[in-house]
Design an enzyme around this catalytic site. Sequence first.
Site, PDB file in Angstrom:
ATOM      1  N   ASP A  34       2.540   0.012  11.615  1.00  0.00           N
ATOM      2  CA  ASP A  34       2.522  -1.299  12.284  1.00  0.00           C
ATOM      3  C   ASP A  34       3.840  -2.070  12.152  1.00  0.00           C
ATOM      4  O   ASP A  34       3.851  -3.294  12.188  1.00  0.00           O
ATOM      5  CB  ASP A  34       1.370  -2.153  11.716  1.00  0.00           C
ATOM      6  CG  ASP A  34       1.507  -2.385  10.213  1.00  0.00           C
ATOM      7  OD1 ASP A  34       2.344  -1.727   9.570  1.00  0.00           O
ATOM      8  OD2 ASP A  34       0.767  -3.225   9.684  1.00  0.00           O
ATOM      9  N   ARG A  65       0.754  -5.114  -5.053  1.00  0.00           N
ATOM     10  CA  ARG A  65       0.802  -6.260  -4.138  1.00  0.00           C
ATOM     11  C   ARG A  65       1.130  -7.464  -5.019  1.00  0.00           C
ATOM     12  O   ARG A  65       0.479  -7.683  -6.038  1.00  0.00           O
ATOM     13  CB  ARG A  65      -0.545  -6.428  -3.438  1.00  0.00           C
ATOM     14  CG  ARG A  65      -0.937  -5.189  -2.618  1.00  0.00           C
ATOM     15  CD  ARG A  65      -1.873  -5.534  -1.490  1.00  0.00           C
ATOM     16  NE  ARG A  65      -2.344  -4.327  -0.807  1.00  0.00           N
ATOM     17  CZ  ARG A  65      -1.700  -3.730   0.177  1.00  0.00           C
ATOM     18  NH1 ARG A  65      -0.537  -4.214   0.595  1.00  0.00           N
ATOM     19  NH2 ARG A  65      -2.196  -2.654   0.747  1.00  0.00           N
ATOM     20  N   GLY A 103       0.834  -1.207   0.000  1.00  0.00           N
ATOM     21  CA  GLY A 103       0.000   0.000   0.000  1.00  0.00           C
ATOM     22  C   GLY A 103       0.863   1.250   0.000  1.00  0.00           C
ATOM     23  O   GLY A 103       1.821   1.343   0.765  1.00  0.00           O
ATOM     24  N   THR A 134       4.258   3.037   5.485  1.00  0.00           N
ATOM     25  CA  THR A 134       2.863   2.581   5.534  1.00  0.00           C
ATOM     26  C   THR A 134       2.076   3.509   6.448  1.00  0.00           C
ATOM     27  O   THR A 134       2.600   3.960   7.476  1.00  0.00           O
ATOM     28  CB  THR A 134       2.743   1.127   6.055  1.00  0.00           C
ATOM     29  OG1 THR A 134       1.369   0.874   6.397  1.00  0.00           O
ATOM     30  CG2 THR A 134       3.585   0.862   7.281  1.00  0.00           C
ATOM     31  N   ASP A 166       4.835  -4.324   6.023  1.00  0.00           N
ATOM     32  CA  ASP A 166       5.143  -5.686   6.440  1.00  0.00           C
ATOM     33  C   ASP A 166       5.389  -6.644   5.261  1.00  0.00           C
ATOM     34  O   ASP A 166       6.399  -7.359   5.222  1.00  0.00           O
ATOM     35  CB  ASP A 166       3.944  -6.170   7.272  1.00  0.00           C
ATOM     36  CG  ASP A 166       4.264  -7.403   8.048  1.00  0.00           C
ATOM     37  OD1 ASP A 166       5.105  -7.314   8.950  1.00  0.00           O
ATOM     38  OD2 ASP A 166       3.693  -8.458   7.725  1.00  0.00           O
ATOM     39  N   ARG A 195      -5.228  -1.863   8.901  1.00  0.00           N
ATOM     40  CA  ARG A 195      -5.118  -3.334   8.848  1.00  0.00           C
ATOM     41  C   ARG A 195      -5.346  -3.909  10.242  1.00  0.00           C
ATOM     42  O   ARG A 195      -6.394  -3.667  10.811  1.00  0.00           O
ATOM     43  CB  ARG A 195      -3.760  -3.753   8.271  1.00  0.00           C
ATOM     44  CG  ARG A 195      -3.794  -5.146   7.661  1.00  0.00           C
ATOM     45  CD  ARG A 195      -2.477  -5.514   7.042  1.00  0.00           C
ATOM     46  NE  ARG A 195      -2.248  -4.795   5.804  1.00  0.00           N
ATOM     47  CZ  ARG A 195      -2.704  -5.176   4.619  1.00  0.00           C
ATOM     48  NH1 ARG A 195      -3.430  -6.254   4.520  1.00  0.00           N
ATOM     49  NH2 ARG A 195      -2.449  -4.472   3.537  1.00  0.00           N
ATOM     50  N   ASP A 226      -0.168   2.544   8.272  1.00  0.00           N
ATOM     51  CA  ASP A 226      -0.627   1.754   9.426  1.00  0.00           C
ATOM     52  C   ASP A 226       0.245   1.909  10.668  1.00  0.00           C
ATOM     53  O   ASP A 226      -0.198   1.600  11.768  1.00  0.00           O
ATOM     54  CB  ASP A 226      -0.664   0.256   9.053  1.00  0.00           C
ATOM     55  CG  ASP A 226      -1.589  -0.024   7.876  1.00  0.00           C
ATOM     56  OD1 ASP A 226      -2.475   0.801   7.613  1.00  0.00           O
ATOM     57  OD2 ASP A 226      -1.403  -1.066   7.223  1.00  0.00           O
TER      58      ASP A 226
HETATM   59  O1  F6P Z   1      -1.411  -1.332   4.592  1.00  0.00           O
HETATM   60  C1  F6P Z   1      -1.999  -0.153   4.162  1.00  0.00           C
HETATM   61  C2  F6P Z   1      -3.478  -0.353   3.944  1.00  0.00           C
HETATM   62  O2  F6P Z   1      -4.035   0.870   3.518  1.00  0.00           O
HETATM   63  C3  F6P Z   1      -4.255  -0.897   5.143  1.00  0.00           C
HETATM   64  O3  F6P Z   1      -4.557   0.100   6.084  1.00  0.00           O
HETATM   65  C4  F6P Z   1      -5.465  -1.477   4.474  1.00  0.00           C
HETATM   66  O4  F6P Z   1      -6.036  -2.503   5.268  1.00  0.00           O
HETATM   67  C5  F6P Z   1      -4.908  -2.010   3.191  1.00  0.00           C
HETATM   68  O5  F6P Z   1      -3.693  -1.322   2.945  1.00  0.00           O
HETATM   69  C6  F6P Z   1      -5.809  -1.835   1.996  1.00  0.00           C
HETATM   70  O6  F6P Z   1      -5.208  -2.481   0.919  1.00  0.00           O
HETATM   71  P1  F6P Z   1      -5.600  -2.214  -0.599  1.00  0.00           P
HETATM   72  O7  F6P Z   1      -5.169  -0.826  -0.951  1.00  0.00           O
HETATM   73  O8  F6P Z   1      -4.836  -3.252  -1.347  1.00  0.00           O
HETATM   74  O9  F6P Z   1      -7.078  -2.352  -0.679  1.00  0.00           O
END
Ligand code: F6P
Length: 320
Positions: A129, A72, A11, A125, A103, A171, A127
């Site tokens: 985290d 991803r 992300g 990120t 992560d 997340r 997050d």
């Molecule tokens: O890890 C960053 C994040 O924005 C999280 O907060 C969220 O759960 C996830 O990515 C969303 O992923 P995507 O953009 O692939 O929908």
Amino acid sequence: MKRIGILTSGGDAPGMNAAIRAVTRKAIYNGMEVYGINYGFAGLVAGDIRRLEIADVGDTIQRGGTFLYSARYPEFATEEGQLKGIEQLNKFGIEGLVVIGGDGSYHGALALTRHGYPAVGIPGTIDNDISNTDFTIGFDTATNTVLDSLDRIRDTATSHVRTFVIEVMGRDAGDLALWTGVAGGADEIIIPEHDFDMKNVSKRIQDGRDRGKKHCLIVLAEGVMGGSEFAEQLKEYGDFHTRVSILGHVPRGGSPSVRDRVLASKFGGYAVELLQENKGGLCVGMVDNKLVASDIVDTLENGKHHPDLTLYDLNHELSF
Ligand code: F6P
């Protein structure tokens, strides 16, 4: 080490461009060559790689997103994907790699490390985290974006005497909800790292109502449950004229804050210094306002991120 590569993965987060800029400029300043890899590990495997010059990172420090794009790419978890990636790095003569991400991206860097390839991770990120760093790139900007929304929602909540459940990303981590909840004067913060009792939540809302309080803001981390599900459960304890607002990807975008630009610049410069000393298998971080380099294996396998739960207790005392 003379030639390094850089990619952003997972992300995106505001400040990633500032980190790419810092890596590129610092490396070139120190006589190295830099190659940008598009679309993270997917682009690495596909060989979507180009040389970055000083001018390529001009006019990027203030931009949200990542100009190297992101993806991803679960295929990089396989041995086959990793070896293909290393083949491309060798083909371009890239001797070390900077990986900016969260992560999942760190796991990619860890895989390269296990194959004996030097990689350095930069935590990016919203997050927050990642362990072995107090803050990740993008977290500060995201909190400010969420806060702006909370302030706006409070206006309409007050006008209509409504309760709002505001679902924020993160997340499995509650940092984004925790920090913005305190800053936005939320009545309740619901995060995965702390249990809650819906009956108590409803009682606090009712007590506020009884005292003449007009608005009620509940900041809910997505890792607990969805906003609609939370509102449904709350309804069983009373009608609080509840509305749900899901902020979704909004906090992922936007121009990075001062803190994120500075953090990204520091991380980027430090990552280059490590690679220049032929040090890989590390990730950079900021602990107690000092730059640190931690073993990436240890960070992923033993490190556990803990949000600052004193904020949770403080909010409980300040908002009732
Ligand atoms: O890890 C960053 C994040 O924005 C999280 O907060 C969220 O759960 C996830 O990515 C969303 O992923 P995507 O953009 O692939 O929908």
